[in-house]
Design a protein around this motif. Sequence first.
Motif, PDB file in Angstrom:
ATOM      1  N   LYS A  75       0.826  -1.208   0.000  1.00 45.65           N
ATOM      2  CA  LYS A  75       0.000   0.000   0.000  1.00 45.65           C
ATOM      3  C   LYS A  75       0.862   1.260   0.000  1.00 45.65           C
ATOM      4  O   LYS A  75       0.581   2.240  -0.703  1.00 45.65           O
ATOM      5  N   GLY A 104       0.734   3.657  -3.134  1.00 47.06           N
ATOM      6  CA  GLY A 104       0.191   4.976  -2.840  1.00 47.06           C
ATOM      7  C   GLY A 104       1.150   6.094  -3.215  1.00 47.06           C
ATOM      8  O   GLY A 104       0.756   7.093  -3.825  1.00 47.06           O
ATOM      9  N   THR A 111      -7.049   7.966  -3.918  1.00 46.79           N
ATOM     10  CA  THR A 111      -6.551   6.596  -3.785  1.00 46.79           C
ATOM     11  C   THR A 111      -5.126   6.563  -3.252  1.00 46.79           C
ATOM     12  O   THR A 111      -4.796   5.801  -2.337  1.00 46.79           O
ATOM     13  N   LEU A 131      -4.120   4.998   0.397  1.00 43.84           N
ATOM     14  CA  LEU A 131      -3.210   3.866   0.501  1.00 43.84           C
ATOM     15  C   LEU A 131      -2.013   4.185   1.397  1.00 43.84           C
ATOM     16  O   LEU A 131      -1.574   3.347   2.197  1.00 43.84           O
TER      17      LEU A 131
END
Length: 238
Positions: A97, A101, A229, A233
């Motif tokens: 993540k 991200g 997003t 993340l």
Amino acid sequence: MQEWIILVLIVFAASLLQTSTGYGFSIIGTPFLLLIYPGHTAIQINIILSLCLSAFMIFKIGREVDKPLFIRLMKGSIPGLVIGLFIYLYLDIRVLKMIVGGLILLLTIGLIFKLTMLQSRNRDFITGGISGLLTTSIGVPGPPLLLYFSGIGKDKAVLRSTTLAYYLFVYSASLVMQISFGGTDKEAWISSLVAVPSLIAGILLGQLLFRWISPNIFRVITYVILLFTGGYLLLSAF
């Protein structure tokens, strides 16, 4: 009951965004589903509903699919699906993540400042591979496609149709792989069934909105989705 009300609202908003822009169901749905369900359950609910949405929509807009691009994305996704499955089963998802991200935020900044790229066969394969990896690992295949298609200036109608056809393949493969190697639970299927009416309502309204979204508004929505997003993340990794 309260959990199902939240689920219905999440699915309606995510399906509305998906059908009106071509992206957004997993990108918006997965982060919020993770707030009310355990990790693997949330990912499978997202995949089941995304599969239903793609199957429903592809019959209406399948003629607009860029078939050569779709085939290259599909072939490229296969090794990514396998790697993503190992991440889903064994590796610390927080590290993934954090990396994803950060990359999404950096690339989105580049797009905002008019970063463009040329389409090529190799880039099609690579984009499919990264998307496949993200599908089986965290259930979010959209960001690589969104970044790539925005960078090459793909027409929004072709973009929407091609991504839906690709999702139909990659979500089916991911769900089969996850169930085969990691199992599933009853809650994922019951919750998915509860959310189907709101999914259909979002699809129908989103189809109407799609006709009225100008390229500039579409581009702004794209950047907002990506920034959300990438930020989510990163924050959820800590």
